[in-house]
Design an enzyme around this catalytic site. Structure first.
Site: not given
Length: 400
Positions: A176, A326, A356
């Site tokens: 990520c 993020h 996500n």
């Protein structure tokens, strides 16, 4: 050269001491001497370098080059999975998921969809916005932890875009945090290598590595791709003000998808010398995550990283127009923005719609904000990624 803290430094023979900022966790410091004591942020010119002889000067020749973000694009799969859809396969419901994560929907690859196709679509949109022809691209960085080829997906994107000059294309694997690392890598190629146009793509399909019977993790992830075109410019127009990058392998136990240990298909020989050969084909396990530990990690290191990057850029939280994190969990986003004293109206978030999406989350949210008119040319953005590795990093950038 650039160090991991985003400073461009000159190697000088009169180095006297090293300065390490005392902010929470260790970070690489910067070198300075009695004669040249000014730190060099990003692509600034070294003051006093003109007084050095050619043999003493070690300033990079391209140190005056800058880079800027001039185009963006994104793409998501057509299949949308809602929290209600998930409640049909695991013991959960919309309220339970949305209260704990902020997520209501996510997109998932299905049928003949491919991550490479999504990444290519996002890249094309970025090139169109930047008005750059594929033949003028010098480098393609594919930030992904889920490539569709063990040896990397970036060359296939180069092929699909029709880049006739065969620019270098390769993958960056940093989960990520990948997109932030890609941005910094692009800046290094432009400032130190003379590259002009670099495509940075963040794309992941974590749905392929999710245990869809585990309600603690399957509710979190979605698939997507986002891209940004980073372009060379004069130093005075530089759009990457500073950055801060880190990793900590000790935290790998909290978030991982490791290779499965398989027994050998058969044994060769009779004396035991070849036991375990040949091995079975390897495969990766589903994502294993300790959510509480990852939350603690994120709310601790992300604000520190952003604060340090802001300090190096000579800015404070009040100077930024947007906070772009993020998109992992709304509670993390809220905790970090509160710590940095950034009001919610200046926080970019599309987590509710996509979940996500790993390396894709930052460029996906950026693209939507640019195209909706929220983010405009000249706006300053504090962006930060964090995730498996453990890795984390932040960058202070200007759009346009």
């Amino acid at each position: 050269m650039a160090n991991a803290s985003g400073l461009y430094t000159a190697t000088l023979p009169t180095v006297r001491r090293r300065f390490t900022p005392s902010i929470g966790i260790y970070r690489p410091g910067c070198w300075f001497s009695e004669g040249v004591s000014k730190r060099i942020l990003c692509s600034s010119i070294v003051q006093g370098a003109d007084k050095l002889s050619p043999s003493e000067s070690r300033v990079p020749r391209l140190v005056s080059r800058g880079c800027k973000l001039v185009g963006c694009g994104s793409a998501v799969p057509g299949l949308q999975i809602s929290n209600d859809d998930l409640s049909k396969i695991v013991d959960t419901n919309d309220e339970w998921i949305s209260v704990r994560t902020g997520i209501r929907n996510r997109r998932v690859l299905s049928g003949k969809d491919s991550l490479t196709a999504l990444a290519t679509e996002a890249a094309k949109k970025a090139l169109e916005m930047a008005e750059v022809d594929p033949d003028d691209v010098d480098l393609i960085l594919m930030c992904t932890s889920t490539p569709e080829d063990l040896f990397g997906s970036a060359p296939q994107i180069q092929k699909a875009l029709g880049c006739k000059n065969n620019p270098l294309a390769y993958d960056i694997t940093a989960a990520c945090s990948g997109f932030v690392l890609g941005l910094v890598s692009a800046a290094c190629y432009i400032r130190g290598g003379g590259f002009k146009n670099v495509l940075v793509i963040g794309a992941d399909a974590l749905s392929r590595y999710v245990d869809w019977t585990d309600r603690g993790s399957c509710i979190l992830f979605g698939d997507a791709a986002g891209a940004v075109l980073v372009q060379a410019c004069d130093s005075e127009d530089d759009g990457l003000f500073s950055f801060d990058l880190h990793s900590d392998g000790e935290g790998q136990r909290h978030l991982r998808a490791t290779i499965k240990e398989n027994e050998a298909d058969h044994v060769l020989g009779t004396n035991g010398s070849a036991v375990g050969f040949p091995p079975k084909n390897s495969s990766y396990s589903c994502i294993q995550m300790n959510g509480k530990e990852v939350f603690r990690f994120a709310v601790r290191v992300v604000p520190q990283s952003i604060e340090y990057a802001l300090e190096k850029a000579g800015l404070t939280g009040s100077n930024i127009d947007w906070l772009l994190l993020h998109q992992a969990n709304q509670r993390i986003i809220d905790a970090v923005s509160t710590r940095l004293e950034v009001p919610s109206e200046r926080v970019l978030s599309n987590l509710a719609n996509y979940g996500n999406t790993s390396a894709a989350s930052i460029p996906l949210a950026l693209d939507e904000a640019v195209r909706s008119g929220k983010v405009q040319a000249g706006h300053t953005i504090a962006a930060a990624g964090f995730g498996a590795g453990l890795t984390w990093g932040s960058a202070i950038v200007r759009w346009g």
